[in-house]
Enzyme design. Structure first.
Site, PDB file in Angstrom:
ATOM      1  CG  ASP A 207      -1.959   1.031   1.260  1.00  6.27           C
ATOM      2  OD1 ASP A 207      -2.816   0.975   0.370  1.00  6.27           O
ATOM      3  OD2 ASP A 207      -1.961   1.900   2.153  1.00  6.27           O
ATOM      4  CD  GLU A 260      15.107 -13.941   5.301  1.00  3.51           C
ATOM      5  OE1 GLU A 260      14.085 -14.341   5.903  1.00  3.51           O
ATOM      6  OE2 GLU A 260      15.730 -12.924   5.636  1.00  3.51           O
TER       7      GLU A 260
HETATM    8  C1  NOJ Z   1      -4.505   2.850  -0.956  1.00  5.02           C
HETATM    9  C2  NOJ Z   1      -5.625   1.929  -0.640  1.00  5.02           C
HETATM   10  O1  NOJ Z   1      -5.928   1.173  -1.799  1.00  5.02           O
HETATM   11  C3  NOJ Z   1      -6.774   2.781  -0.181  1.00  5.02           C
HETATM   12  O2  NOJ Z   1      -7.954   2.044  -0.066  1.00  5.02           O
HETATM   13  C4  NOJ Z   1      -6.387   3.426   1.116  1.00  5.02           C
HETATM   14  O3  NOJ Z   1      -7.410   4.321   1.503  1.00  5.02           O
HETATM   15  C5  NOJ Z   1      -5.083   4.213   0.991  1.00  5.02           C
HETATM   16  N1  NOJ Z   1      -4.078   3.491   0.259  1.00  5.02           N
HETATM   17  C6  NOJ Z   1      -4.508   4.525   2.345  1.00  5.02           C
HETATM   18  O4  NOJ Z   1      -4.062   3.355   2.970  1.00  5.02           O
END
Ligand code: NOJ
Length: 588
Positions: A207, A260
């Protein structure tokens, strides 16, 4: 003959099915999807013909941002199940020949994470605070924020903690940003990667992968105001928050953890960066793959998709990996609706389609039949390409966006915090729980604004004590019956059956292990000058010879087809001209 999914680099050409767990399937009747629900539907996923599952966060969370506010990275939210349920799900997936990818959220934690709670209890300058980004406020007593940055979900990006210090949160204030200059942060995420790898997880989705490395110290914070928090994409590496060169040190470190394991793990980066930088995240020394969001951004014009394809393939060439193709996910308006909305070259930023409704005050301008027709053509265009494809739950049913969820049922923080020239209802319209069964629900007209109560299209089972399930956490419109999995299963011409056919054909005929470079694209399929058409050809990988061709007609008139055998059509038609808004797969 199945050629896919047997090699260490299976992910380079996998079709990955994204599950948003809270909206997939609920077996304990609390109205929230759960991990056991994924296990229960493994047969459906297998039959669909995908290679892997990616699970959006299922970790303990206060749900300030749909689970992307994580309290414990190495556990399952008790509302969604237990670690035992997770292990059972992984075993079921692996038994079905499916790999598992889980979401890692390293840019921020939840404000309820023990580290953040400790930071609040500790003094300014303490090691506990150093794991996050605390800074002194402006003004005599620090009563003003350190600078004017606004969070991506609206409101200031700094929150005061009452002692003159403020912490940075690029998203909601319940998502404090971590300090990746702190060694505890590095060690803890490596521990998390190993924790899930040891449990059999095959890969990770990272993310906000382009946001971890920040430089807030080399220039005064007030001077940094010329850079906004909005994903300003810069190629220079100067932006204090995004796509900084140091971020790649983190992924080189993670790459050593991936190695790993046997087979080595991989990751796909969510990195909203300029196309020229995408390949850096995907290199063999780093994560392996990066999301290419250009399809998700493209409007229904041939030139936009052509550019997206060429840039995706050349970025893959540079990274020596493969590209990815994405039309929908849990953050964007479902593409069956996008393609049915007026096409105005928005560069994808009718991402929140429900804006239209609010801003125009007119009838919602979606042509659902047109959207479905184009979505059928689009999936053939996408699945014929080399690289990985990410399919978002429900797109195989052709689900449209739900644009009219009542304000008091919305969950997305975007709905509460933003005001980008008009209120935005946010991303809940693509996160409504899936319809599995039509039978127990009343039928409704396509645009009936009513929502169901009681039964939930088979999303929820009864509670363990036999009592009725709670309502689904987001309301399902009654027209969902037309898109229920059982309705579509029984209809040979449905979107679901088109996806199944295309996915199985791809799995058996189009997944070689060799070179996946630009050289694969032949442009001699049609006469040059067909600018409203996308046509490409590549070798068929089943040993039966010939070439595979995919042709998509974006133009206003039918297109003459080359000689060959038809493999699959997005829509039925007679004769040898491809109708408008249609695609065909051929062996030529
Ligand atoms: C991207 C994620 O896909 C989204 O749903 C989220 O709100 C933001 N990153 C923050 O984590």
């Amino acid at each position: 003959m199945t050629l896919n999914n047997t090699h260490d680099d299976w992910w380079k050409q996998a079709v990955v099915y994204q599950i948003y767990p809270r909206s997939f399937r609920d077996v304990n009747g609390d109205g929230l999807g759960d991990v056991a629900g994924i296990t229960a539907q493994m047969g459906y996923i297998k039959e669909l013909g995908v290679d892997a599952l990616w699970l959006s966060p299922f970790y303990p969370s206060e749900l300030a941002d749909g689970g992307y506010d994580v309290i414990d990275y190495r556990n399952v939210d008790p509302r969604l199940g237990t670690l035992d349920d997770f292990d059972t799900m992984v075993t079921a997936a692996h038994d079905a020949g499916l790999k598992i990818i889980v979401d890692i959220v390293p840019n921020h934690t939840s404000n309820m994470h023990p580290w953040f709670q400790a930071a609040l209890a500790a003094a300014p300058g303490s090691p506990e605070r150093d794991r996050y980004i605390f800074r002194h406020g402006e003004g005599e007593h620090g009563e003003l924020p350190p600078n004017d940055w606004q969070s991506l979900f609206g409101g200031p990006a700094w929150e005061a903690v009452g002692d003159g210090e403020w912490y940075l949160h690029l998203f909601t204030k319940e998502q404090p940003d971590l300090n990746w200059k702190n060694n505890d942060v590095h060690e803890d995420f490596k521990r998390t990667l190993r924790f899930w790898s040891d449990r059999g997880v095959d890969g990770f989705r990272i993310d906000v992968a382009h946001g971890l490395a920040k430089d807030l110290d080399s220039r005064p914070l007030k001077e940094l105001e010329r850079w906004t928090v909005a994903n300003d994409q810069s190629i220079t590496g100067e932006h204090p928050l995004w796509d900084r060169p140091e971020v790649h040190d983190i992924y080189r470190e993670w790459n050593r953890v991936f190695n790993e394991y046997d087979p080595p793990r991989f990751a796909v980066a969510e990195a909203w960066v300029v196309p020229e930088h995408q390949h850096l995240y995907a290199s063999e020394q780093e994560l392996g793959q990066v999301f290419n969001f250009e399809f998700a951004k493209a409007d229904w014009f041939a030139d936009e998709f052509r550019t997206a394809i060429l840039e995706g393939l050349s970025s893959a060439d540079e990274s020596k990996s493969t590209t990815t193709w994405v039309m929908s996910n849990h953050d964007v308006c479902r593409h069956a609706s996008r393609y049915g909305l007026p096409q105005v070259r928005t560069n994808g930023y009718h991402i929140l389609a429900n804006d239209w409704l609010l801003r125009s005050g007119e009838t919602y301008p979606e042509d659902r039949e047109l959207g479905a027709r184009r979505a059928r053509a689009a999936i053939l265009m996408e699945l014929g390409l080399p690289g990985s494809v990410y399919v978002y739950q429900g797109e195989e049913l052709g689900l449209p966006e739900v644009p009219n969820i009542p304000w008091d049922r919305l969950e997305d923080p975007v709905a509460f915090n933003t005001d980008h020239g008009g209120a935005q209802k946010g991303r809940d319209g693509c996160r409504v729980p899936l319809p599995w069964r039509a039978a127990d629900m009343p039928r409704a007209a396509a645009w009936d604004p009513a929502f169901g109560t009681g039964a939930s299209f088979g999303f929820s089972d009864a509670k363990p004590d036999g009592s009725a399930a709670d309502n689904p956490h987001l309301p399902q419109p009654l027209w969902y019956a037309d898109f229920a999995a059982d309705t579509e299963d029984a209809d040979d011409a449905s979107m679901l059956n088109l996806y199944r056919r295309a996915l199985h054909w791809r799995q058996n005929h189009l997944t070689p292990t060799g070179d996946l470079s630009l050289a694969w694209l032949d442009d001699d399929v049609l006469d040059p000058g067909e600018s409203d058409v996308i046509a490409y050809a590549r070798p068929v990988a089943d040993g039966d010879g010939g070439r595979f061709a995919c042709i998509v007609n974006f133009g206003p008139t039918p297109v003459e087809l080359p000689h060959g055998d038809i493999v699959l059509r997005s829509t039925p038609f007679d004769g040898y001209s491809l109708p408008v808004d249609a695609a065909i797969w051929m062996r030529i």
